[in-house]
Write a protein that holds these residues in place. Structure first.
Motif, PDB file in Angstrom:
ATOM      1  N   MET A   1     -34.050   2.514  -1.230  1.00 43.04           N
ATOM      2  CA  MET A   1     -35.437   2.069  -1.417  1.00 43.04           C
ATOM      3  C   MET A   1     -35.961   1.492  -0.115  1.00 43.04           C
ATOM      4  O   MET A   1     -35.271   0.747   0.561  1.00 43.04           O
ATOM      5  CB  MET A   1     -35.464   0.989  -2.493  1.00 43.04           C
ATOM      6  CG  MET A   1     -36.825   0.526  -2.859  1.00 43.04           C
ATOM      7  SD  MET A   1     -36.682  -1.120  -3.565  1.00 43.04           S
ATOM      8  CE  MET A   1     -38.092  -1.898  -2.867  1.00 43.04           C
ATOM      9  N   GLU A 195     -33.639  -5.367   1.298  1.00 48.24           N
ATOM     10  CA  GLU A 195     -34.068  -4.080   0.756  1.00 48.24           C
ATOM     11  C   GLU A 195     -33.286  -3.778  -0.513  1.00 48.24           C
ATOM     12  O   GLU A 195     -32.052  -3.799  -0.509  1.00 48.24           O
ATOM     13  CB  GLU A 195     -33.816  -2.968   1.773  1.00 48.24           C
ATOM     14  CG  GLU A 195     -35.067  -2.553   2.501  1.00 48.24           C
ATOM     15  CD  GLU A 195     -34.804  -1.393   3.445  1.00 48.24           C
ATOM     16  OE1 GLU A 195     -35.734  -0.989   4.120  1.00 48.24           O
ATOM     17  OE2 GLU A 195     -33.662  -0.925   3.488  1.00 48.24           O
ATOM     18  N   GLY A 196     -33.979  -3.486  -1.576  1.00 45.37           N
ATOM     19  CA  GLY A 196     -33.289  -3.125  -2.805  1.00 45.37           C
ATOM     20  C   GLY A 196     -32.719  -4.304  -3.566  1.00 45.37           C
ATOM     21  O   GLY A 196     -31.978  -4.116  -4.531  1.00 45.37           O
ATOM     22  N   LEU A 197     -33.043  -5.543  -3.113  1.00 47.74           N
ATOM     23  CA  LEU A 197     -32.555  -6.729  -3.828  1.00 47.74           C
ATOM     24  C   LEU A 197     -33.510  -7.039  -4.978  1.00 47.74           C
ATOM     25  O   LEU A 197     -34.714  -7.148  -4.776  1.00 47.74           O
ATOM     26  CB  LEU A 197     -32.482  -7.929  -2.870  1.00 47.74           C
ATOM     27  CG  LEU A 197     -32.078  -9.261  -3.491  1.00 47.74           C
ATOM     28  CD1 LEU A 197     -30.636  -9.221  -3.975  1.00 47.74           C
ATOM     29  CD2 LEU A 197     -32.265 -10.389  -2.503  1.00 47.74           C
ATOM     30  N   VAL A 198     -32.958  -7.138  -6.187  1.00 45.88           N
ATOM     31  CA  VAL A 198     -33.824  -7.414  -7.343  1.00 45.88           C
ATOM     32  C   VAL A 198     -33.415  -8.742  -7.986  1.00 45.88           C
ATOM     33  O   VAL A 198     -32.318  -9.219  -7.778  1.00 45.88           O
ATOM     34  CB  VAL A 198     -33.757  -6.283  -8.390  1.00 45.88           C
ATOM     35  CG1 VAL A 198     -34.351  -5.013  -7.823  1.00 45.88           C
ATOM     36  CG2 VAL A 198     -32.336  -6.060  -8.859  1.00 45.88           C
TER      37      VAL A 198
END
Lengths: 198, 83
Positions: A1, A195-198
């Motif tokens: 992502m 990046e891509g950490l939710v």
């Protein structure tokens, strides 16, 4: 992502394009000026363009009014070979500095236009600019050295003294750009880590 | 780096299935967990690269499940060939 980048506004785009155009013009001027100075050194009866200062009292006598010290440039022909070599090195370094700074600004403008503020190539572009400024400092130092060597050729009672550009400003600029490079590298790492950490 | 990227593809999120089984919409789930619907969608579609503990706990609370229920790890390609 990939993190969505904010596209630059129309005004920012125009400013960055103007910056890029300025960089191209700067490269051309540096190349023309460096080339002209280098050719001039090899012409018969021509020499190096050296910087000098005239102390305040001599400048006042020369110009007839009270004035501060006077700085200028003059062409001194018949330079010894070592001075000529140093002079050519200074001219080459100056042209190289112009190319590196211009190239760095162009790359920076391109990345900024793409909206990639924290891209690794932004740090690289800042690196190019830093190296260019450092080369400019070296060029100024060499030029100052040539000025000293050249003015020794003048009569002993000449009031002219060698002068070099003030390097403090360049060094401060170098430090500022170095700080900006570190900030961009930290930003790029943070962006990569999140990046891509939710 | 390439190995990491390949390994990320092995982890499948069951958030969508669990939410559907409990008749919870993704918007509602995002609200309950306290993350944006975009991030929940990233997680649901296996595009996430990392998850915060707070998100994990919020998901477990909202879906009434254990962390292990949220993910399925596919076998490593080399292990799959051996087996």
């Amino acid at each position: 992502m990939s993190v969505s980048n904010t596209s630059p506004s129309r005004t920012e785009r125009t400013l960055l394009l103007a910056l890029g155009t300025g960089a191209v013009i700067w490269i051309v001027i540096c190349l023309l000026h460096g080339g002209h100075a280098a050719v001039m050194a090899f012409l018969p009866d021509a020499g190096a363009l050296v910087a000098f200062t005239l102390p305040a009292e001599d400048a006042s006598t020369t110009f007839g009014t009270d004035t501060t010290s006077f700085a200028g440039e003059l062409v001194i022909p018949g330079l010894p070979l070592p001075a000529l070599v140093i002079y050519l090195a200074a001219v080459t370094a100056r042209a190289g500095a112009g190319i590196l700074i211009g190239w760095g600004v162009l790359r920076l403008s391109r990345r900024m236009l793409a909206g990639d503020v924290f891209h690794s190539s932004v740090a690289n572009a800042l690196g190019f600019i830093s190296i260019g400024i450092a080369l400019g400092i070296v060029s100024s130092a060499l030029h100052g050295w040539v000025s000293m060597l050249s003015l020794e050729l003048l009569p002993a009672d000449s009031p002219l003294a060698a002068s070099a550009d003030i390097l403090l400003r360049d060094i401060a600029l170098l430090l500022m750009i170095g700080t900006a490079t570190i900030a961009v590298r930290i930003g790029a790492r943070l962006q990569r880590d999140t990046e891509g950490l939710v | 780096m390439t190995d990491d990227t390949n390994n990320l593809g092995r982890l499948h999120s069951r958030v969508g299935e669990l939410a559907a089984a409990r008749d919870i919409t993704l918007t509602e789930l995002a609200e309950r967990v306290g993350i944006s619907p975009v991030n929940l969608s990233v997680l649901k579609n296996d595009r996430a690269k990392a998850i915060r503990y707070t998100t994990l706990i919020g998901l477990c609370d909202a879906l009434n499940c254990q962390p292990g229920d949220l993910f399925v790890l596919a076998p490593h390609p080399s292990n799959a060939q051996d087996g």
